[in-house]
Design a protein around this motif. Structure first.
Motif, PDB file in Angstrom:
ATOM      1  N   GLY A 255       0.810  -1.208   0.000  1.00 23.56           N
ATOM      2  CA  GLY A 255       0.000   0.000   0.000  1.00 23.56           C
ATOM      3  C   GLY A 255       0.846   1.261   0.000  1.00 23.56           C
ATOM      4  O   GLY A 255       0.515   2.256  -0.671  1.00 23.56           O
ATOM      5  N   GLU A 256       1.959   1.248   0.730  1.00 20.66           N
ATOM      6  CA  GLU A 256       2.865   2.405   0.746  1.00 20.66           C
ATOM      7  C   GLU A 256       3.471   2.645  -0.638  1.00 20.66           C
ATOM      8  O   GLU A 256       3.638   3.791  -1.061  1.00 20.66           O
ATOM      9  CB  GLU A 256       3.966   2.182   1.780  1.00 20.66           C
ATOM     10  CG  GLU A 256       3.472   2.200   3.217  1.00 20.66           C
ATOM     11  CD  GLU A 256       4.528   1.766   4.202  1.00 20.66           C
ATOM     12  OE1 GLU A 256       5.577   1.237   3.746  1.00 20.66           O
ATOM     13  OE2 GLU A 256       4.337   1.954   5.420  1.00 20.66           O
ATOM     14  N   LEU A 257       3.792   1.577  -1.338  1.00 18.35           N
ATOM     15  CA  LEU A 257       4.359   1.725  -2.673  1.00 18.35           C
ATOM     16  C   LEU A 257       3.327   2.274  -3.651  1.00 18.35           C
ATOM     17  O   LEU A 257       3.649   3.104  -4.507  1.00 18.35           O
ATOM     18  CB  LEU A 257       4.898   0.377  -3.159  1.00 18.35           C
ATOM     19  CG  LEU A 257       5.997  -0.256  -2.291  1.00 18.35           C
ATOM     20  CD1 LEU A 257       6.507  -1.538  -2.929  1.00 18.35           C
ATOM     21  CD2 LEU A 257       7.139   0.724  -2.054  1.00 18.35           C
ATOM     22  N   VAL A 258       2.104   1.821  -3.518  1.00 16.16           N
ATOM     23  CA  VAL A 258       1.033   2.363  -4.358  1.00 16.16           C
ATOM     24  C   VAL A 258       0.874   3.855  -4.103  1.00 16.16           C
ATOM     25  O   VAL A 258       0.741   4.665  -5.037  1.00 16.16           O
ATOM     26  CB  VAL A 258      -0.291   1.615  -4.106  1.00 16.16           C
ATOM     27  CG1 VAL A 258      -1.444   2.305  -4.814  1.00 16.16           C
ATOM     28  CG2 VAL A 258      -0.184   0.164  -4.579  1.00 16.16           C
ATOM     29  N   ASP A 259       0.905   4.261  -2.834  1.00 17.61           N
ATOM     30  CA  ASP A 259       0.764   5.672  -2.494  1.00 17.61           C
ATOM     31  C   ASP A 259       1.911   6.509  -3.055  1.00 17.61           C
ATOM     32  O   ASP A 259       1.732   7.696  -3.363  1.00 17.61           O
ATOM     33  CB  ASP A 259       0.704   5.846  -0.974  1.00 17.61           C
ATOM     34  CG  ASP A 259      -0.601   5.346  -0.375  1.00 17.61           C
ATOM     35  OD1 ASP A 259      -1.590   5.222  -1.132  1.00 17.61           O
ATOM     36  OD2 ASP A 259      -0.629   5.067   0.845  1.00 17.61           O
ATOM     37  N   ALA A 260       3.097   5.905  -3.194  1.00 18.39           N
ATOM     38  CA  ALA A 260       4.264   6.647  -3.693  1.00 18.39           C
ATOM     39  C   ALA A 260       4.106   7.072  -5.144  1.00 18.39           C
ATOM     40  O   ALA A 260       4.802   7.991  -5.602  1.00 18.39           O
ATOM     41  CB  ALA A 260       5.522   5.794  -3.535  1.00 18.39           C
ATOM     42  N   LEU A 261       3.204   6.446  -5.880  1.00 16.78           N
ATOM     43  CA  LEU A 261       3.066   6.735  -7.311  1.00 16.78           C
ATOM     44  C   LEU A 261       2.544   8.143  -7.584  1.00 16.78           C
ATOM     45  O   LEU A 261       2.661   8.632  -8.708  1.00 16.78           O
ATOM     46  CB  LEU A 261       2.139   5.700  -7.960  1.00 16.78           C
ATOM     47  CG  LEU A 261       2.645   4.260  -7.976  1.00 16.78           C
ATOM     48  CD1 LEU A 261       1.596   3.345  -8.611  1.00 16.78           C
ATOM     49  CD2 LEU A 261       3.968   4.145  -8.724  1.00 16.78           C
ATOM     50  N   ARG A 262       2.003   8.809  -6.578  1.00 19.63           N
ATOM     51  CA  ARG A 262       1.468  10.144  -6.833  1.00 19.63           C
ATOM     52  C   ARG A 262       2.557  11.217  -6.847  1.00 19.63           C
ATOM     53  O   ARG A 262       2.292  12.375  -7.187  1.00 19.63           O
ATOM     54  CB  ARG A 262       0.396  10.498  -5.785  1.00 19.63           C
ATOM     55  CG  ARG A 262       0.843  10.485  -4.352  1.00 19.63           C
ATOM     56  CD  ARG A 262      -0.365  10.555  -3.410  1.00 19.63           C
ATOM     57  NE  ARG A 262      -0.009  10.399  -2.022  1.00 19.63           N
ATOM     58  CZ  ARG A 262       0.255  11.413  -1.200  1.00 19.63           C
ATOM     59  NH1 ARG A 262       0.190  12.651  -1.645  1.00 19.63           N
ATOM     60  NH2 ARG A 262       0.560  11.196   0.069  1.00 19.63           N
ATOM     61  N   TYR A 263       3.780  10.852  -6.511  1.00 18.21           N
ATOM     62  CA  TYR A 263       4.890  11.797  -6.527  1.00 18.21           C
ATOM     63  C   TYR A 263       5.635  11.718  -7.862  1.00 18.21           C
ATOM     64  O   TYR A 263       5.590  10.698  -8.542  1.00 18.21           O
ATOM     65  CB  TYR A 263       5.852  11.520  -5.377  1.00 18.21           C
ATOM     66  CG  TYR A 263       5.237  11.723  -4.010  1.00 18.21           C
ATOM     67  CD1 TYR A 263       5.307  12.951  -3.376  1.00 18.21           C
ATOM     68  CD2 TYR A 263       4.558  10.683  -3.370  1.00 18.21           C
ATOM     69  CE1 TYR A 263       4.729  13.148  -2.125  1.00 18.21           C
ATOM     70  CE2 TYR A 263       3.981  10.867  -2.124  1.00 18.21           C
ATOM     71  CZ  TYR A 263       4.067  12.094  -1.506  1.00 18.21           C
ATOM     72  OH  TYR A 263       3.483  12.287  -0.272  1.00 18.21           O
ATOM     73  N   GLU A 264       6.335  12.798  -8.199  1.00 19.46           N
ATOM     74  CA  GLU A 264       7.089  12.844  -9.444  1.00 19.46           C
ATOM     75  C   GLU A 264       8.565  13.083  -9.161  1.00 19.46           C
ATOM     76  O   GLU A 264       8.939  13.639  -8.113  1.00 19.46           O
ATOM     77  CB  GLU A 264       6.549  13.947 -10.371  1.00 19.46           C
ATOM     78  CG  GLU A 264       5.104  13.728 -10.805  1.00 19.46           C
ATOM     79  CD  GLU A 264       4.927  12.468 -11.639  1.00 19.46           C
ATOM     80  OE1 GLU A 264       5.894  12.055 -12.303  1.00 19.46           O
ATOM     81  OE2 GLU A 264       3.808  11.904 -11.627  1.00 19.46           O
ATOM     82  N   ALA A 265       9.409  12.702 -10.108  1.00 13.91           N
ATOM     83  CA  ALA A 265      10.850  12.802  -9.919  1.00 13.91           C
ATOM     84  C   ALA A 265      11.358  14.211 -10.194  1.00 13.91           C
ATOM     85  O   ALA A 265      10.790  14.962 -10.983  1.00 13.91           O
ATOM     86  CB  ALA A 265      11.562  11.813 -10.834  1.00 13.91           C
ATOM     87  N   ASN A 266      12.439  14.566  -9.520  1.00  5.40           N
ATOM     88  CA  ASN A 266      13.187  15.782  -9.810  1.00  5.40           C
ATOM     89  C   ASN A 266      14.219  15.418 -10.876  1.00  5.40           C
ATOM     90  O   ASN A 266      15.279  14.862 -10.574  1.00  5.40           O
ATOM     91  CB  ASN A 266      13.865  16.309  -8.542  1.00  5.40           C
ATOM     92  CG  ASN A 266      14.581  17.624  -8.768  1.00  5.40           C
ATOM     93  OD1 ASN A 266      15.258  17.810  -9.777  1.00  5.40           O
ATOM     94  ND2 ASN A 266      14.438  18.538  -7.824  1.00  5.40           N
TER      95      ASN A 266
END
Length: 286
Positions: A255-266
Motif C-alpha cells: 500500500g505504501e508503494l502504491v501511495d508513492a506513485l502520486r509523486y514525481e521525480a526531480n
C-alpha cells in the motif's frame, strides 16, 4: 477497492505465496503478478494456483523460462525444446495460459563468439515468440539481470519482444542503466514496454536506506514521503520504465508503494546523479 494501476507488478521471487497478499493486491489496484518457472524451488506456479486459483483470472500473469532443475540444483538453458516444454508445464501448473512469458536471463548462456551467441539468442527468442503466436501465452519478452552483453547481439534479424525487464533504481549501476536503454533502443521499445525489477537492490530494509535520503530526487513538496517510498518512485526513471515488479508479502508495504506513485521525480537532480555515476566510472583504473 482502488482503480487498477498498471505501473506496479507484484513480484513473487521470495514470496510465501499467501492468499492475503493476492487479495490485498487486488484491493489496492495491483492486478499484475510476476513469477517464474524456477521460483519457489520450481513449484511457484502450483503454489500460486493453490493459494488463489479463483483469483488468478483477475490478474495479468507474467512468468519466466530459462532455468531448469537438475540434480537438486538449477541449470540455465536456451534450448528451444526445453523452453517450449517449460511454457507448456507453466500452463498446466497455473491452470491457465500466462499473459506474458519472459526469456529468463539469456545472458547466462551467451558465452563464446558473438555470432554463436546471437544464434542461440535468436533461436530462443523464436521459440518463445512461436509459443505466443500459438496461444500458449499472450506475449513474450526478455528478463535480464545483466543486460550488458545483449545490445551488441540485437539487430534486425532477431524477433522483437513485447517487453523487456531489467534492474532499475539507485543501485542498478550506470553500466546496467546504459545497457538497458541501449537494448530498448535497439528494439525500438517505448517506456511502457520496459519493465523494472529489484528497485531496492534486493532489500527495502537494508541499512543504506537509513543513511541515504532519496527524497532529494523527488519534486517538492514531498511531506510524509518515506525514504523507502522515494527509492521506489525514483526507480521508474533509472532507467525510464513503465512498470516495476516489486516483491513483498506485506499488504501495508504494498500500500505504501502504491501511495508513492502520486509523486514525481526531480529530473535535474537525477541527471546530476547519472553524471556523477559516469564520472566515477571514468575514474576507475583500467
Amino acid at each position: 477497492m482502488r482503480e487498477c494501476d498498471p505501473r506496479i507488478v507484484l513480484g513473487l521471487h521470495r514470496s510465501r505465496y499467501e492468499r492475503r497478499i493476492l487479495t490485498s493486491a487486488l484491493d489496492l489496484g495491483v492486478d499484475a503478478i510476476d513469477t517464474s518457472f524456477n521460483y519457489h524451488g520450481f513449484s511457484a506456479h502450483t503454489a500460486l494456483a493453490t493459494a488463489g486459483s479463483d483469483l488468478l483470472p483477475r490478474f495479468k500473469i507474467s512468468t519466466k523460462v530459462g532455468f531448469f532443475p537438475t540434480a537438486g540444483q538449477a541449470e540455465h538453458s536456451l534450448d528451444p525444446d526445453r523452453l517450449r516444454e517449460a511454457v507448456e508445464r507453466s500452463i498446466r501448473d497455473l491452470g491457465r495460459a500466462p499473459d506474458l512469458v519472459f526469456l529468463h536471463n539469456p545472458e547466462r548462456s551467451l558465452t563464446g563468439s558473438s555470432a554463436a551467441a546471437q544464434d542461440r539468442l535468436g533461436m530462443a527468442c523464436a521459440a518463445v515468440e512461436r509459443a505466443a503466436a500459438e496461444g500458449l501465452c499472450g506475449g513474450w519478452g526478455i528478463s535480464s539481470w545483466d543486460p550488458r552483453p545483449l545490445p551488441r547481439l540485437v539487430d534486425g534479424t532477431l524477433p522483437r519482444p513485447d517487453a523487456v525487464m531489467v534492474r532499475a533504481g539507485l543501485l542498478a549501476g550506470i553500466d546496467v542503466l546504459e545497457a538497458s536503454e541501449a537494448l530498448a533502443a535497439r528494439w525500438d521499445l517505448n517506456p511502457s514496454q520496459l519493465w523494472g525489477m529489484s528497485p531496492f537492490g534486493g532489500s527495502a530494509t537494508q541499512p543504506l536506506w537509513g543513511k541515504l535520503d532519496p527524497r532529494v530526487f523527488i519534486q517538492s513538496p514531498h511531506d510524509g514521503l518515506s525514504a523507502v517510498q522515494a527509492t521506489f518512485r525514483v526507480a521508474y526513471w533509472l532507467p525510464r520504465v513503465g512498470r516495476i515488479s516489486v516483491g513483498t508479502d506485506s499488504p501495508t508495504h504494498l500500500g505504501e508503494l502504491v501511495d508513492a506513485l502520486r509523486y514525481e521525480a526531480n529530473l535535474d537532480n537525477l541527471s546530476t546523479y547519472r553524471r556523477l555515476l559516469c564520472e566515477q566510472r571514468d575514474r576507475q583504473p583500467l
